[in-house]
Design a protein around this motif. Structure first.
Motif, short mmCIF file in Angstrom:
data_model
loop_
_atom_site.label_atom_id
_atom_site.label_comp_id
_atom_site.label_asym_id
_atom_site.label_seq_id
_atom_site.Cartn_x
_atom_site.Cartn_y
_atom_site.Cartn_z
N ASN A 1 5.91 -11.17 12.76
CA ASN A 1 6.43 -10.30 11.71
C ASN A 1 6.59 -8.93 12.34
N ALA A 2 7.77 -8.35 12.22
CA ALA A 2 8.07 -7.13 12.96
C ALA A 2 7.12 -5.99 12.60
N ARG A 3 6.86 -5.78 11.32
CA ARG A 3 6.00 -4.66 10.94
C ARG A 3 4.55 -4.92 11.34
N LEU B 1 12.77 -2.75 16.12
CA LEU B 1 13.42 -1.44 16.07
C LEU B 1 14.02 -1.15 14.70
N ALA B 2 14.32 -2.21 13.95
CA ALA B 2 14.93 -2.05 12.62
C ALA B 2 13.90 -1.80 11.52
N VAL B 3 12.61 -1.88 11.82
CA VAL B 3 11.58 -1.59 10.80
C VAL B 3 11.79 -0.16 10.31
N PRO B 4 11.93 0.04 9.01
CA PRO B 4 12.31 1.38 8.51
C PRO B 4 11.41 2.52 8.97
N ASP B 5 10.09 2.26 9.04
CA ASP B 5 9.18 3.33 9.46
C ASP B 5 8.67 3.12 10.88
N PHE B 6 9.53 2.55 11.72
CA PHE B 6 9.17 2.30 13.13
C PHE B 6 8.56 3.54 13.78
#
Length: 531
Positions: free
Chosen positions: A255-257, A282-287
């Motif tokens: 899971n990316a986040r 990289l696309a996680v909004p709060d990366f």
């Protein structure tokens, strides 16, 4: 199988003075030298090297007690948890050959793999309980007492791991092995065709583990593992970390986040990823909120990483990025240091130490620099061969004018004036979806079996979540009126999860060459406007 595996050919260069330093022997050392150092971290907590080695030795001793002989296979439908890692190491310590299997394959394909490698035991993780139920009827030569569940008890398994190990000792007795000894078998493809078992020996893995330590995968590494252990992509980074006494942070499911949260929490230094994962992270909004300053290196493999994604990662993600290109079979081995070569991001880099890459034409003659052809490679790490498939092994070989054995990659590419390698097309039209290899021929066989289908082909088209996804192009038989949805659902019921078609499109005809080959490049062109 015990006597057959070591007798298979060796195509890698052999050094008579090379010293054996088996991972099963090395890991015993870490219980004494860094017993309190974290070895594994997962959702169950932290296991130090002393605790891991106790589990490894118990598994090894129990396998031997149950009859495992040196060189015999142990198969596992496993996940990415501490028991899965301990089983892999325990099998090696017992002198066995580990065979990690994909839970994405069909029950029929898995049964073929278990029979092909002549596995003495099968271990199954809890998430594969339903698959075991379907698989059990096909395992005619595998008694229930040799099927062990990793986790809770399950139907079809003779016993659960904790019970199976109840009387096992923790005494360290690593089996003597040689560089020619079988290490693991990785199965290469599909659910409908005949899978090929790629046999790696200790020579292959030891050289790889030493080489990867030069990327920092050593005793100081904290390596976040988010791909399954049955993938060679995963093992390329997991094994060196273990070999040098480092730490693995294990994600049971990507899971990316959550990846970012674990990286921050554990001060992760390394990760091996596939392109789709890099894009999703990289696309996680709060990366940018996460503290990733501990990262020293991200490795990316299994498909070319597009230069815009590299640019984004280099700008926003601390630490370097290195793209790795290679085959599970070995031979081809290149690496792109993205920080050192910002003008070469469209390439997959240059050959790694001890590797050589050439380009050959349709007539198997070597092509000059700059011309496009099939990439062939030779390296210090090369498989022993495909298990029980000597002709397919021979078919993969290209012999240089100097008499050296190279492996055919199946990829079309070229080498520029600086020695950087560019992949331009896939000769065999393989689709890489979410980091998994999907072979169109397997999907085409299923489509062509439908009574309403006269002709069919499968191509890869762009997909934001997966990088590429399979599209079926179908010509109906005269008078048939089956819908695209009907055929799609019918085919996907017979395919493994990673093989499933994204859509079906009807065509009146398929373009073919003068000798009858479907012109897939022509079919792909509308979907890949930049290609």
């Amino acid at each position: 199988m015990k006597s057959e595996k070591p007798d298979m050919p060796v195509y890698a260069p052999v050094d008579p003075h090379e010293a054996m330093d088996a991972i099963g022997h090395r890991v015993q050392h870490y219980a004494n030298t860094r017993g309190n150092h974290p070895a594994l971290m997962d959702d169950q907590g932290t296991l130090d090297w002393r605790g891991l080695l106790e589990q490894v030795n118990r598994i090894a001793n129990r396998l031997r007690e149950a009859g495992l002989q040196p060189g015999e296979s142990v198969a596992a439908l496993s996940g990415t948890r501490r028991d899965d890692v301990a089983l892999f190491l325990g099998t090696l310590v017992a002198g066995g050959c580990m065979v990690p299997l994909s839970g994405m394959a069909s029950a029929e394909a898995l049964a073929m793999m278990v029979a092909d490698c002549q596995a003495r035991f099968l271990f199954v993780s809890g998430q594969h309980q339903a698959l075991l139920a379907a698989l059990r009827e096909h395992l005619t030569d595998m008694p229930a007492e040799r099927i062990i569940s990793l986790g809770s008890p399950m139907d079809g398994a003779g016993c659960e791991l904790a019970d199976w190990l109840a009387q096992a000792t923790t005494t360290a007795r690593p089996e003597p092995v040689t560089l020619d000894h079988p290490f693991n078998i990785i199965y290469s493809s599909g659910t409908t065709g005949t899978p090929k078992g790629i046999l790696h020996d200790y020579r292959f893995r030891q050289r790889q583990m030493v080489r990867m330590s030069r990327y920092g995968l050593d005793g100081d590494a904290i390596n976040l593992v988010s791909t399954p252990l049955y993938s060679n992509t995963t093992l390329v980074s997991v094994l060196p970390t273990l070999y040098h006494g480092g730490t693995l942070v294990l994600m049971a499911k990507f899971n990316a986040r959550e990846f970012l949260a674990l990286a921050e929490k554990h001060r992760v230094t390394h990760a091996m990823l596939v392109p789709v994962q890099v894009q999703r992270i990289l696309a996680v909004p709060d990366f940018d909120r996460f503290d990733l300053t501990s990262f020293r290196l991200k490795l990316c493999t299994s498909a070319p990483l597009r230069s815009p994604v590299i640019a984004d990662a280099m700008a926003r993600w601390p630490g370097n990025l290195r793209e790795v290109y290679g085959l599970t079979e070995g031979g081809i081995s290149t690496s792109l240091d993205c920080a050192a070569h910002p003008h070469k991001w469209d390439s997959v880099g240059i050959p790694t130490e001890g590797a050589e890459v050439r380009v050959i034409g349709e007539d198997d003659q070597e092509l000059p620099q700059g011309e496009t052809g099939e990439l062939v490679g030779r390296a210090i790490s090369m498989m022993r061969g495909y298990v029980n498939r000597p002709q397919q092994t021979r078919d993969m070989l290209w012999t240089s004018p100097q008499g050296e054995m190279f492996y055919r990659s199946g990829d079309m590419g070229r080498v520029d004036e600086d020695g950087f390698i560019y992949i331009l097309d896939r000769r065999k039209d393989m689709i890489i979806s979410g980091g998994f290899n999907v072979y169109p021929v397997d999907l085409e066989k299923v489509l062509l079996a439908h009574p309403a289908v006269a002709d069919a082909t499968v191509i890869g088209i762009p997909s934001d979540p997966w990088g590429e996804t399979p599209l079926g192009l179908v010509v109906l038989r005269p008078g048939q009126n089956a819908s695209e949805t009907t055929i799609l659902e019918w085919a996907n019921r017979q395919l493994g999860k990673t093989q499933r078609l994204a859509a079906i499109e009807f065509r009146t005809t398929l373009p073919r060459s003068a000798i009858g080959k479907v012109l897939k490049r022509e079919l792909r062109a509308p979907y890949w406007p930049e290609a």
